[in-house]
Enzyme design. Sequence first.
Site, PDB file in Angstrom:
ATOM      1  N   PRO A   2       0.826  -1.214   0.000  1.00  0.00           N
ATOM      2  CG  PRO A   2      -0.743  -1.569   1.659  1.00  0.00           C
ATOM      3  CD  PRO A   2       0.567  -2.062   1.163  1.00  0.00           C
ATOM      4  CD  GLU A   3       3.334   2.665  -4.108  1.00  0.00           C
ATOM      5  OE1 GLU A   3       3.317   3.794  -4.646  1.00  0.00           O
ATOM      6  OE2 GLU A   3       3.836   1.669  -4.648  1.00  0.00           O
ATOM      7  CE  LYS A  54       4.954   4.382   0.695  1.00  0.00           C
ATOM      8  NZ  LYS A  54       6.003   3.382   0.428  1.00  0.00           N
ATOM      9  CG  ASN A 183       8.674  -0.654  -6.463  1.00  0.00           C
ATOM     10  OD1 ASN A 183       9.655   0.057  -6.666  1.00  0.00           O
ATOM     11  ND2 ASN A 183       8.650  -1.924  -6.795  1.00  0.00           N
TER      12      ASN A 183
END
Length: 421
Positions: A2-3, A54, A183
Amino acid sequence: MPEGPELHLASLYVNKMCNGVVFTGPVRKSEVSKSPDVPFTCEAYRVTATSRGKEVKLTLTPMKSDDPKQRAKKGQADQPMDVVFRFGMSGYFRFTTEDELPKHAHLRFYSTEKPCRVLSFVDARRFGSWQHSGTWQPSRGPCIMFEYKSFRENVVSHLSDRAFDRPICEVLLNQKYFNGIGNYLRAEILFRLNIPPFVPARTVLEGLESEDFCENKKPVKNEIADTKPSDRAKQKRVKEETSDLLRLCHTVPLEVVSLGGKGYDPEKADYSDFEAWLQCYYVDGMNSIRDHNGRTMWFKGDPGPMAPKDSKSPKAKKRTKKEDDHDYTDKKKVARSRSASSTKKKAVKQEAVTKTPKKQKAAHPKEAKSKRGKTDKPLEVNTPQHEKRPAARRRRSSSNAEPIAAGRPRRSGRVTRQNGK
């Protein structure tokens, strides 16, 4: 993983599902979790959520009674408490009935409803964590989505920091400056601006200003050059095309939020819109190598002068495993059963072929044992020696038995002097 967009959607999910719901009792933690207990107990409280980069913060607010006689009992919370969550690799929130509680629900908030419903933090891989009475982690910078001006100022004012000596793709994962980038976001941002991932970050970010005067304009068009210019020309092109890099760090995550995230909704888990939105990350035809931290970087074209040497792409292994392991359709099951039966038949045929010559070779195991150590000559299959020996014994016994049967005295073959006289 999760971002920033997924964590913001998690906060929206909690606010939507818990709107008007009253929670009660203690906050319960699973036995296997290593995160701290949450020392909060209240007869009636509400849960709200906010996000920053985050991180997600749940605020537990006790409900005050209008009756002045009813005061908070001993051990009951009378002040709000913040619980800050970091999702790790697989964390998310789920709001279900108590009977449908997920297997990996490591922190649970119980409602006063009947049947009872539970808000739980689910984390199968247990890389996530939480901190009660906590605040936003001080080592993290401003949020890329909702603190845009502070985010730009933080990056531009610290370009002399040693962190910006590293490649731009690795600096984008530094949460001290790019809080919320992960990412897949770094791959999409660099691809849209045609920036090689392994060029010096300071070279890419030099010349940027703390204020974005083109904030309301569209991002720079993605123009990919087929030619390979010299290193100096590359640096010039990078400077020309990256004037809006920080703006894309702000706008691209907001695009994901508008899509509904990376299949965040636990009930639907639909990734189709997100996969259609991707232009570079895990897209066929793109290149991928591991950066200096072991994270996979997706890109197109030249990786840049700071790319790790002898770095291999993990693309082929990952894609084949996902396609084979997660296809549970009826067609796939029939194909697997057919392939399994065919392989079994082949194996049976091979065993039958290999067993027949072994039987011919080991046709006379007793003969080999009797012959071992006596002669070096090969065994004769038609006339074995153990059949000749009894015949010779019979001859000797018959010749010795004849004089005994006739009643003659047995003579010795030796000649003495007395007999000779």
